[in-house]
Design a protein around this motif. Sequence first.
Motif, PDB file in Angstrom:
ATOM      1  N   SER A   1       6.140  89.390  33.892  1.00  0.00           N
ATOM      2  CA  SER A   1       6.627  89.910  32.611  1.00  0.00           C
ATOM      3  C   SER A   1       7.829  90.814  32.857  1.00  0.00           C
ATOM      4  N   PHE A   2       8.905  90.547  32.141  1.00  0.00           N
ATOM      5  CA  PHE A   2      10.124  91.344  32.264  1.00  0.00           C
ATOM      6  C   PHE A   2      10.271  92.204  31.011  1.00  0.00           C
ATOM      7  N   LYS A   3      10.315  93.522  31.215  1.00  0.00           N
ATOM      8  CA  LYS A   3      10.392  94.477  30.112  1.00  0.00           C
ATOM      9  C   LYS A   3      11.707  95.262  30.194  1.00  0.00           C
ATOM     10  N   ARG A   4      11.916  96.132  29.199  1.00  0.00           N
ATOM     11  CA  ARG A   4      13.102  96.998  29.147  1.00  0.00           C
ATOM     12  C   ARG A   4      14.381  96.188  29.358  1.00  0.00           C
ATOM     13  N   LEU A   5      14.461  95.077  28.641  1.00  0.00           N
ATOM     14  CA  LEU A   5      15.609  94.193  28.798  1.00  0.00           C
ATOM     15  C   LEU A   5      16.907  94.840  28.334  1.00  0.00           C
ATOM     16  N   GLU A   6      16.811  95.819  27.423  1.00  0.00           N
ATOM     17  CA  GLU A   6      18.027  96.455  26.915  1.00  0.00           C
ATOM     18  C   GLU A   6      18.813  97.152  28.026  1.00  0.00           C
ATOM     19  N   GLU A   7      18.123  97.521  29.102  1.00  0.00           N
ATOM     20  CA  GLU A   7      18.815  98.193  30.200  1.00  0.00           C
ATOM     21  C   GLU A   7      19.727  97.240  30.966  1.00  0.00           C
ATOM     22  N   ARG A   8      19.560  95.948  30.750  1.00  0.00           N
ATOM     23  CA  ARG A   8      20.383  94.955  31.437  1.00  0.00           C
ATOM     24  C   ARG A   8      21.666  94.625  30.675  1.00  0.00           C
ATOM     25  N   LEU A   9      21.854  95.239  29.503  1.00  0.00           N
ATOM     26  CA  LEU A   9      22.987  94.881  28.652  1.00  0.00           C
ATOM     27  C   LEU A   9      24.279  95.597  29.030  1.00  0.00           C
ATOM     28  N   ASN A  10      24.197  96.703  29.733  1.00  0.00           N
ATOM     29  CA  ASN A  10      25.391  97.449  30.152  1.00  0.00           C
ATOM     30  C   ASN A  10      26.257  97.842  28.953  1.00  0.00           C
TER      31      ASN A  10
ATOM     32  N   PRO B   1      27.915 100.716  26.185  1.00  0.00           N
ATOM     33  CA  PRO B   1      28.381 102.112  26.210  1.00  0.00           C
ATOM     34  C   PRO B   1      27.260 103.056  25.791  1.00  0.00           C
ATOM     35  N   SER B   2      27.272 104.261  26.333  1.00  0.00           N
ATOM     36  CA  SER B   2      26.191 105.217  26.074  1.00  0.00           C
ATOM     37  C   SER B   2      26.088 105.608  24.605  1.00  0.00           C
ATOM     38  N   ALA B   3      27.187 105.492  23.854  1.00  0.00           N
ATOM     39  CA  ALA B   3      27.167 105.871  22.440  1.00  0.00           C
ATOM     40  C   ALA B   3      26.488 104.823  21.566  1.00  0.00           C
ATOM     41  N   ILE B   4      26.205 103.657  22.124  1.00  0.00           N
ATOM     42  CA  ILE B   4      25.585 102.579  21.351  1.00  0.00           C
ATOM     43  C   ILE B   4      24.089 102.551  21.633  1.00  0.00           C
ATOM     44  N   LYS B   5      23.322 102.437  20.569  1.00  0.00           N
ATOM     45  CA  LYS B   5      21.867 102.430  20.678  1.00  0.00           C
ATOM     46  C   LYS B   5      21.325 101.063  20.281  1.00  0.00           C
ATOM     47  N   VAL B   6      20.378 100.562  21.072  1.00  0.00           N
ATOM     48  CA  VAL B   6      19.706  99.305  20.737  1.00  0.00           C
ATOM     49  C   VAL B   6      18.592  99.614  19.744  1.00  0.00           C
ATOM     50  N   THR B   7      18.692  99.052  18.543  1.00  0.00           N
ATOM     51  CA  THR B   7      17.675  99.297  17.518  1.00  0.00           C
ATOM     52  C   THR B   7      16.643  98.178  17.448  1.00  0.00           C
ATOM     53  N   ARG B   8      16.994  97.012  17.981  1.00  0.00           N
ATOM     54  CA  ARG B   8      16.045  95.893  17.969  1.00  0.00           C
ATOM     55  C   ARG B   8      16.405  94.922  19.081  1.00  0.00           C
ATOM     56  N   LEU B   9      15.378  94.456  19.783  1.00  0.00           N
ATOM     57  CA  LEU B   9      15.545  93.413  20.787  1.00  0.00           C
ATOM     58  C   LEU B   9      14.298  92.545  20.732  1.00  0.00           C
ATOM     59  N   SER B  10      14.474  91.307  20.321  1.00  0.00           N
ATOM     60  CA  SER B  10      13.326  90.417  20.146  1.00  0.00           C
ATOM     61  C   SER B  10      13.596  89.067  20.810  1.00  0.00           C
ATOM     62  N   PRO B  11      12.701  88.646  21.720  1.00  0.00           N
ATOM     63  CA  PRO B  11      11.481  89.350  22.139  1.00  0.00           C
ATOM     64  C   PRO B  11      11.797  90.539  23.042  1.00  0.00           C
ATOM     65  N   ALA B  12      10.927  91.547  22.982  1.00  0.00           N
ATOM     66  CA  ALA B  12      11.122  92.737  23.806  1.00  0.00           C
ATOM     67  C   ALA B  12      10.642  92.506  25.234  1.00  0.00           C
ATOM     68  N   VAL B  13       9.728  91.550  25.400  1.00  0.00           N
ATOM     69  CA  VAL B  13       9.188  91.213  26.720  1.00  0.00           C
ATOM     70  C   VAL B  13       9.324  89.706  26.915  1.00  0.00           C
ATOM     71  N   VAL B  14       9.792  89.295  28.074  1.00  0.00           N
ATOM     72  CA  VAL B  14       9.928  87.872  28.402  1.00  0.00           C
ATOM     73  C   VAL B  14       9.003  87.553  29.566  1.00  0.00           C
ATOM     74  N   ASP B  15       8.095  86.599  29.346  1.00  0.00           N
ATOM     75  CA  ASP B  15       7.188  86.143  30.402  1.00  0.00           C
ATOM     76  C   ASP B  15       7.754  84.881  31.041  1.00  0.00           C
ATOM     77  N   VAL B  16       7.767  84.856  32.354  1.00  0.00           N
ATOM     78  CA  VAL B  16       8.258  83.695  33.095  1.00  0.00           C
ATOM     79  C   VAL B  16       7.158  83.222  34.041  1.00  0.00           C
ATOM     80  N   ARG B  17       6.774  81.950  33.892  1.00  0.00           N
ATOM     81  CA  ARG B  17       5.768  81.368  34.784  1.00  0.00           C
ATOM     82  C   ARG B  17       6.476  80.491  35.820  1.00  0.00           C
ATOM     83  N   LEU B  18       6.293  80.832  37.072  1.00  0.00           N
ATOM     84  CA  LEU B  18       6.831  80.019  38.158  1.00  0.00           C
ATOM     85  C   LEU B  18       5.719  79.171  38.759  1.00  0.00           C
TER      86      LEU B  18
END
Length: 228
Positions: free
Chosen positions: A93-102, A104-121
């Motif tokens: 499970s991959f969480k906190r995906l907003e941290e991967r967007l790079n 600017p600090s003045a911009i806030k993420v108000t929604r990210l859907s899905p918030a968690v991505v599950d990957v089955r290998l």
Amino acid sequence: MVDGLTQNWVLKLLSLVFALILWFFVMGEQKLEVGYAVPLELKNVPAGMMVANDVPSLVDLRISGPRTILMNVKPSDLSLAIDLRDLQPGVTSFKRLEERLNLPSAIKVTRLSPAVVDVRLERRKEKAVPVRVVFSGALAEGYKVTSLKTDPERIMVEGAESELKDVNEVTTEPIDVSEVRENFTLMAPLDYRGKFTALKSDRAVEVEVQVAPLVPSKPASNKDKTGK
């Protein structure tokens, strides 16, 4: 009257410039919220493995911040990448995906859907299974199939190990034999619709069909009936 208009013109001009600067500053600091469909990329799938679940190709992103900064955010600059390097088989499970967007600090993420991505290998495997020929229609009356061959007789299927274990055959697309009275040979496309498995190479097989008239059964003689 002219003198009144021209008096202190420098101060009046400076006041106008200051008002314009203040207006642009206020407008620039207004906060906005905008939405984007951001591509999601899976990178560095380990050798010999594959992704064996449905992972969204896009995520729904909404961000807010000052107008002046948001105007400089281009959709083409927004992307999410998940690195699968060195992962073992199973679900991660991959969480906190907003941290991967790079962003600017003045911009806030108000929604990210899905918030968690599950990957089955899963491990990628191969399996040879027999081909089953499918017919449609009926031969001419009084005829039957006497021989049926395919070349090749078995087909290689590859893909996710969990799905592959339930694959026991591959069928052809229906071959119409309506009113057929003669032998025939044709190339028949294969009909296979795996979700996380696929045909490795062959997409069609050669099918050889031989037909012959039915041999009517001989009526029983009186001797056979009486047993004498």
